[in-house]
Design a protein around this motif. Structure first.
Motif, PDB file in Angstrom:
ATOM      1  N   PRO A 182     -35.238  91.844  35.390  1.00 24.24           N
ATOM      2  CA  PRO A 182     -35.597  90.677  36.203  1.00 24.24           C
ATOM      3  C   PRO A 182     -37.082  90.319  36.098  1.00 24.24           C
ATOM      4  O   PRO A 182     -37.452  89.162  36.337  1.00 24.24           O
ATOM      5  CB  PRO A 182     -35.251  91.092  37.640  1.00 24.24           C
ATOM      6  CG  PRO A 182     -35.038  92.558  37.615  1.00 24.24           C
ATOM      7  CD  PRO A 182     -34.654  92.920  36.220  1.00 24.24           C
TER       8      PRO A 182
ATOM      9  N   GLY B 293     -36.465  96.757  44.000  1.00 28.14           N
ATOM     10  CA  GLY B 293     -37.778  96.687  43.333  1.00 28.14           C
ATOM     11  C   GLY B 293     -38.706  95.727  44.039  1.00 28.14           C
ATOM     12  O   GLY B 293     -38.981  95.857  45.228  1.00 28.14           O
TER      13      GLY B 293
ATOM     14  N   LEU C 182     -42.267  99.103  48.645  1.00 31.97           N
ATOM     15  CA  LEU C 182     -41.418  98.094  48.005  1.00 31.97           C
ATOM     16  C   LEU C 182     -40.702  97.224  49.040  1.00 31.97           C
ATOM     17  O   LEU C 182     -40.504  96.033  48.810  1.00 31.97           O
ATOM     18  CB  LEU C 182     -40.438  98.750  47.031  1.00 31.97           C
ATOM     19  CG  LEU C 182     -41.128  99.319  45.778  1.00 31.97           C
ATOM     20  CD1 LEU C 182     -40.156 100.086  44.898  1.00 31.97           C
ATOM     21  CD2 LEU C 182     -41.800  98.212  44.969  1.00 31.97           C
TER      22      LEU C 182
ATOM     23  N   GLU D  67     -31.001  99.076  37.414  1.00 32.68           N
ATOM     24  CA  GLU D  67     -31.829 100.279  37.287  1.00 32.68           C
ATOM     25  C   GLU D  67     -31.934 101.030  38.623  1.00 32.68           C
ATOM     26  O   GLU D  67     -32.996 101.525  38.978  1.00 32.68           O
ATOM     27  CB  GLU D  67     -33.216  99.932  36.726  1.00 32.68           C
ATOM     28  CG  GLU D  67     -33.127  99.447  35.283  1.00 32.68           C
ATOM     29  CD  GLU D  67     -34.358  99.801  34.464  1.00 32.68           C
ATOM     30  OE1 GLU D  67     -34.806 100.947  34.547  1.00 32.68           O
ATOM     31  OE2 GLU D  67     -34.853  98.932  33.736  1.00 32.68           O
TER      32      GLU D  67
ATOM     33  N   ALA E 284     -32.180 106.227  38.762  1.00 32.96           N
ATOM     34  CA  ALA E 284     -33.148 106.906  39.631  1.00 32.96           C
ATOM     35  C   ALA E 284     -32.471 107.906  40.577  1.00 32.96           C
ATOM     36  O   ALA E 284     -33.154 108.616  41.305  1.00 32.96           O
ATOM     37  CB  ALA E 284     -33.936 105.876  40.428  1.00 32.96           C
ATOM     38  N   LEU E 285     -31.143 107.954  40.575  1.00 33.51           N
ATOM     39  CA  LEU E 285     -30.461 108.946  41.418  1.00 33.51           C
ATOM     40  C   LEU E 285     -30.584 110.306  40.735  1.00 33.51           C
ATOM     41  O   LEU E 285     -30.434 110.417  39.513  1.00 33.51           O
ATOM     42  CB  LEU E 285     -28.977 108.575  41.608  1.00 33.51           C
ATOM     43  CG  LEU E 285     -28.723 107.240  42.319  1.00 33.51           C
ATOM     44  CD1 LEU E 285     -27.223 106.928  42.350  1.00 33.51           C
ATOM     45  CD2 LEU E 285     -29.300 107.249  43.733  1.00 33.51           C
TER      46      LEU E 285
HETATM   47  N1  SAH Z   1     -33.822  96.672  40.654  1.00 40.70           N
HETATM   48  C1  SAH Z   1     -35.254  96.606  40.457  1.00 40.70           C
HETATM   49  C2  SAH Z   1     -35.956  97.966  40.609  1.00 40.70           C
HETATM   50  C3  SAH Z   1     -35.416  99.147  39.843  1.00 40.70           C
HETATM   51  S1  SAH Z   1     -36.374 100.614  40.123  1.00 40.70           S
HETATM   52  C4  SAH Z   1     -35.552  95.968  39.122  1.00 40.70           C
HETATM   53  O1  SAH Z   1     -34.636  95.829  38.315  1.00 40.70           O
HETATM   54  O2  SAH Z   1     -36.700  95.587  38.886  1.00 40.70           O
HETATM   55  C5  SAH Z   1     -35.442 101.508  41.298  1.00 40.70           C
HETATM   56  C6  SAH Z   1     -35.423 100.955  42.694  1.00 40.70           C
HETATM   57  O3  SAH Z   1     -34.560 101.783  43.475  1.00 40.70           O
HETATM   58  C7  SAH Z   1     -36.734 100.933  43.457  1.00 40.70           C
HETATM   59  O4  SAH Z   1     -36.730  99.811  44.306  1.00 40.70           O
HETATM   60  C8  SAH Z   1     -36.690 102.246  44.225  1.00 40.70           C
HETATM   61  O5  SAH Z   1     -37.563 102.279  45.325  1.00 40.70           O
HETATM   62  C9  SAH Z   1     -35.241 102.293  44.629  1.00 40.70           C
HETATM   63  N2  SAH Z   1     -34.667 103.627  44.875  1.00 40.70           N
HETATM   64  C10 SAH Z   1     -34.747 104.691  44.074  1.00 40.70           C
HETATM   65  N3  SAH Z   1     -34.020 105.719  44.555  1.00 40.70           N
HETATM   66  C11 SAH Z   1     -33.446 105.260  45.685  1.00 40.70           C
HETATM   67  C12 SAH Z   1     -32.559 105.838  46.642  1.00 40.70           C
HETATM   68  N4  SAH Z   1     -32.122 107.077  46.523  1.00 40.70           N
HETATM   69  N5  SAH Z   1     -32.168 105.068  47.682  1.00 40.70           N
HETATM   70  C13 SAH Z   1     -32.605 103.802  47.787  1.00 40.70           C
HETATM   71  N6  SAH Z   1     -33.427 103.206  46.924  1.00 40.70           N
HETATM   72  C14 SAH Z   1     -33.856 103.922  45.886  1.00 40.70           C
END
Ligand code: SAH
Length: 368
Positions: free
Chosen positions: A52, A87, A120, A155, A159-160
């Motif tokens: 995005p 994000g 964020l 994305e 991050a999980l």
């Molecule tokens: N979707 C956005 C950001 C992706 S980065 C883009 O495409 O630009 C990952 C996002 O997930 C960030 O906003 C981060 O703060 C959030 N995030 C990461 N782990 C998370 C979790 N366990 N619960 C909730 N949000 C999480």
């Protein structure tokens, strides 16, 4: 040594080596020192650029996808429009603008963001100021309302946290992070073997060779969303980098300043992710909820008409902008190592939904 490094070191000294999943969760989401907790990492001046942030076309097409899914759901008078990990809020801003083409959708949609980072959340509030009447933030998926829902996550899954497991001398052991000979963090194996571990893998991968590394992600937020769709109706869309089928390999990766970094150095200062196993995601399908895909990002965006959208934008743009739109299009749908093939889209849909836009011809799981 940074604060998080000091804290993790103390944890290892008192409790022993940490699971990779625990380390990853601390690095990304520690309430004081976590990577996302403390910064806005996106864009040229940040650490990495997401779809995005490359082009408005990405969010616009997803906005149209959401509106069309709402129509296919029978245009319910109330729908929870949920974004997991929004994000900077850019995707949703572009999505809402494009979704105006569907009469009634924005009146029915109630916006919910699943976001743990306070930095964020603030950024999202700024980006969407004036675009929606209100936004409800959730730290976890289990507080989402019991209403029909449409969920998007770009994305988010990568991050999980993942656990890593390795086969050595015929037995599986969990990989852990302890203190190495030089005093720094080092990977090692938990001495206790895990009996029957291979039963959790697709059968075609077993018996696994010695040295194989298997990654297992904690998909709790996604299974939560899938069961909510089963109960209340709706659909979800997740886009991420990864592989269509489960396999072996260590894919833990740290990125900082648009370059690879060392995952065990300066914890909390680099983004830490690993490839998404889309076969494991599709396995969350059940009797009420189908998994559709994965499709490559290129196939998904092309079916949604990204090339036509790019042409229209180019027609209305000045010269240099025209080139920029072309470059963005190539980045989004180009072949590997471009995002078009590396990134994939998967959807979950309540079985009452006849089909989903963008997934014509995709594999369907959970139809039993
Ligand atoms: N979707 C956005 C950001 C992706 S980065 C883009 O495409 O630009 C990952 C996002 O997930 C960030 O906003 C981060 O703060 C959030 N995030 C990461 N782990 C998370 C979790 N366990 N619960 C909730 N949000 C999480």
């Amino acid at each position: 040594m940074n604060n998080l490094e000091r804290e993790i070191r103390a944890l290892i000294e008192t409790q022993g080596p940490l699971e990779v999943s625990r380390y990853m969760a601390l690095c990304l989401s520690h309430p004081k020192y976590g990577y996302y907790t403390t910064r806005d990492p996106f864009g040229m001046s940040g650490d990495f650029t997401t779809a995005p942030e490359i082009s408005q076309m990405f969010g616009e097409l997803i906005g149209v996808w959401c509106a069309e899914v709402w129509r296919l759901m029978g245009s319910p008078s109330r729908v929870a429009l949920v974004e997991a990990g929004p994000g900077r809020g850019t995707l949703m801003k572009d999505a809402l603008r494009a979704a105006q083409v569907m009469p009634g959708f924005l009146n029915a949609a109630e916006l919910h963001f699943v976001e743990t980072s306070p930095v964020l959340q603030e950024k999202q509030r700024e980006t969407l100021h004036g675009a929606v009447p209100s936004i409800a933030w959730h730290g976890e998926t289990n507080t989402l309302p019991d209403a029909p829902l449409i969920v998007i996550g770009n994305e988010f899954v990568d991050a999980l946290p993942i656990g890593q497991f390795e086969k050595k001398a015929g037995r599986w052991h969990e990989r852990k992070i302890g203190l190495g000979a030089d005093g720094g963090f080092a990977f090692g194996l938990d001495p206790a073997p895990l009996p029957d571990f291979e039963k959790q893998m697709p059968e075609r991968l077993t018996p696994a060779p010695n040295g194989a590394v298997f990654e297992q992600r904690d998909l709790t937020p996604i299974s939560e969303i899938v069961s909510r769709i089963g109960k209340c109706g709706g659909a979800a869309l997740f886009i991420d980098y990864g592989h269509a089928e489960s396999g072996f390999g260590d894919t833990l990766q740290a990125v900082s300043g648009h370059d690879y970094a060392e995952p065990l150095e300066a914890p909390g200062e680099a983004d830490l992710t690993s490839q998404v196993d889309f076969e494991a995601l599709a396995a969350l399908a059940n009797k009420r909820v189908r998994a559709i895909g994965p499709f490559t990002q290129r196939d998904f965006l092309t079916q949604l008409g990204i090339e036509v959208r790019a042409e229209i934008l180019q027609r209305n743009a000045k010269d240099e902008m025209r080139d920029e739109i072309g470059t963005a299009l190539t980045r989004l749908i180009g072949p590997a190592p471009g995002m078009g093939e590396l990134f994939k889209a998967i959807a979950f849909a309540h079985r009452d939904l006849p089909r989903l836009p963008g997934f014509d011809g995709a594999k369907i799981s959970g139809d039993a």
